[in-house]
Design an enzyme around this catalytic site. Structure first.
Site, PDB file in Angstrom:
ATOM      1  N   SER A 102      38.708 -60.457  39.294  1.00  0.00           N
ATOM      2  CA  SER A 102      37.362 -60.199  39.801  1.00  0.00           C
ATOM      3  C   SER A 102      37.344 -60.075  41.324  1.00  0.00           C
ATOM      4  CB  SER A 102      36.425 -61.302  39.309  1.00  0.00           C
ATOM      5  OG  SER A 102      35.090 -61.033  39.618  1.00  0.00           O
ATOM      6  N   ASP A 239      32.466 -55.717  43.033  1.00  0.00           N
ATOM      7  CA  ASP A 239      33.675 -56.516  43.252  1.00  0.00           C
ATOM      8  C   ASP A 239      34.838 -55.841  42.542  1.00  0.00           C
ATOM      9  OD1 ASP A 239      32.602 -57.022  40.767  1.00  0.00           O
ATOM     10  OD2 ASP A 239      33.285 -59.095  40.678  1.00  0.00           O
ATOM     11  N   ASP A 241      36.394 -56.077  39.728  1.00  0.00           N
ATOM     12  CA  ASP A 241      36.307 -55.610  38.340  1.00  0.00           C
ATOM     13  C   ASP A 241      34.934 -55.044  38.012  1.00  0.00           C
ATOM     14  OD1 ASP A 241      34.917 -58.024  38.298  1.00  0.00           O
ATOM     15  OD2 ASP A 241      35.649 -58.597  36.314  1.00  0.00           O
ATOM     16  N   ASP A 243      31.892 -56.172  37.718  1.00  0.00           N
ATOM     17  CA  ASP A 243      30.837 -56.784  36.924  1.00  0.00           C
ATOM     18  C   ASP A 243      29.732 -57.339  37.813  1.00  0.00           C
ATOM     19  OD1 ASP A 243      32.205 -58.980  37.934  1.00  0.00           O
ATOM     20  OD2 ASP A 243      32.475 -59.983  36.005  1.00  0.00           O
TER      21      ASP A 243
END
Length: 443
Positions: A102, A239, A241, A243
């Site tokens: 992340s 960010d 990833d 999400d």
């Protein structure tokens, strides 16, 4: 022995704490737990990753572990975490795996699982996977060994899903998107352009080493500068990833997850789409969000930190919107987990629908001054429960006397203790936070 799973999967320094051997063992155990009811067919598993260099070796190890346990691995390549959640359901897979840390720095990586339908795992299922790792079983041979294939339409399926979720055209909207040199570097700009926006991508050239490096949702300075430079209507930051989504308005001011939730909650409330007039948020959300929602007749349900706990509350109550100050926003009608690109599309669509500036929409919420200090420690749980720390927190609460609040908690993903203080003035919030943080650091 410490629990292997944290608040969002298994994380650690890649090739150190998070090794190929661990990834292989996790994958094999997950097949036995999450794919147990796949018979008479064998389990099918979606595997995605962010662009970190270490993701390549972990992907290889995970796929090997899946195949060795008799499952078929469907590699979807570099895609956002919410894409893996969506594709797990869309491909009718038995479960999905995302390789990402992340917002963490490049040397870290992580492995998170999604159950059938693209849902995050409850604690007891993660515990079952961990227990299965200590109980190796006989491996299949011959035709029973799993296969590894590459999906050719994963990105197009995800983009079509995003387009269907937000039908409002963004024609006339100019936006800058900071992709964090991460998983949204391709699909993010494509999704915003397909919706009709004029898109200026920055930090959208991942090389495996530059993910989250001075960019993305944890480093908003360059996005703010780019919005002003290009005269954009807004900026969006994801960010590693994707999400998460945070925003910047046309003046360069930050619009955080609380403000985004306030904007979307009011829009859904007006449309009659906010189930039971409830918004789900975590204990980290600013008191200003609670006050703004109360004034609008919206109830705020509070959970622990972590979008998995927001998701649990959303599912248990059948609610329509929830999220975190950090930018994890969940809209169950359009996804099973936080989706940064979807959030950005919804926010820009609200601007297009109303013809209002983002600054005007965000003004519905007055932010109480907040100070957050992350204190590095060697044992976050022991430090957070130390007597001297609890005494410092009690003293701070007495000083605030109902005019603010203090929250102290161990990080779910790193060896940090987070000290958060809200107070009537920035100076008092900073002073109290620094004083408590000093006590934490001394333990």
């Amino acid at each position: 022995m410490a629990r292997l799973f944290g608040t969002d999967g298994v994380r650690g320094r890649a090739n150190d704490q998070l090794t190929a051997e661990l990834a292989l063992a996790l994958a094999s155990a997950a097949v036995r737990v999450l794919g147990a009811d796949a018979h008479p067919t064998r389990p099918r598993v979606v595997v995605g990753r962010d662009p970190r260099a270490s993701g390549e070796l972990l992907e290889a190890a995970l796929c090997a572990g899946l195949a060795a346990a008799g499952a078929d691995a469907v590699r979807v390549g570099v895609v956002p975490t919410p894409a893996v959640a969506f594709l797990t359901a869309d491909y009718a897979a038995d479960f999905g795996v995302m390789i990402s840390a992340s917002h963490n720095p490049m040397p870290d990586n992580g492995i998170k699982f999604f159950a059938r339908g693209g849902h995050k795992l409850p604690d007891h299922v993660e515990d079952a996977i961990e227990a299965a790792m200590a109980d190796p079983q006989e491996r299949p041979v011959g035709a029973a060994v799993g296969r590894i294939v590459d999906a050719t339409d994963a990105e197009s399926r995800y983009l079509a899903h995003l387009a269907a979720a937000v039908p409002t055209s963004l024609d006339g909207v100019t936006l800058v998107v900071d992709c964090a040199n991460g998983a949204a570097s391709t699909v993010g700009p494509h999704a915003y352009e397909a919706a009709g926006a004029r898109v200026i991508p920055i930090f959208a050239e991942p090389d495996g080493l530059n993910i989250n490096d001075g960019c993305g949702s944890t480093h908003l300075g360059k996005l703010q500068a780019a919005v002003l430079e290009h005269g954009a209507d807004l900026g969006l930051a994801h960010d590693g990833d994707a999400d998460r989504c945070l925003a910047v308005d046309s003046t360069g001011a930050i619009v955080d997850g609380d403000m985004i939730m306030a904007i979307l909650a009011l829009a859904m409330h007006e449309a009659g789409d906010l189930t039971d007039d409830v918004l789900v948020a975590t204990v980290m959300s600013n008191l200003g969000l609670h006050l703004a929602m109360k004034a609008a007749g919206i109830d705020v349900r509070v959970t622990g930190v972590g979008d998995r706990y927001v998701l649990e509350e959303l599912r248990s109550g059948g609610y329509a919107l929830g999220g975190e100050q950090s930018g994890h926003i969940v809209v169950p009608a359009s996804g099973t987990t936080g989706d940064g690109v979807l959030t950005g599309l919804m926010l820009a669509a609200r601007m297009a629908q109303t013809g209002r500036r983002l600054a005007d929409l965000a003004a519905v919420m007055t932010v109480l001054p907040q100070e957050l200090i992350n204190v590095p420690v060697t044992d976050k749980h022991a430090v957070a429960s130390a007597g001297s720390v609890l005494a410092a927190v009690a003293e701070a609460e007495s000083e605030l006397d109902g005019t603010g609040r203090i929250l102290l908690r161990p990080s779910g993903t790193e060896q940090l203790v987070r000290v958060m203080v809200e107070a009537p003035t920035p100076e008092s919030a900073r002073g109290i936070a620094e004083r408590v943080a000093a006590v934490v650091a001394d333990v």
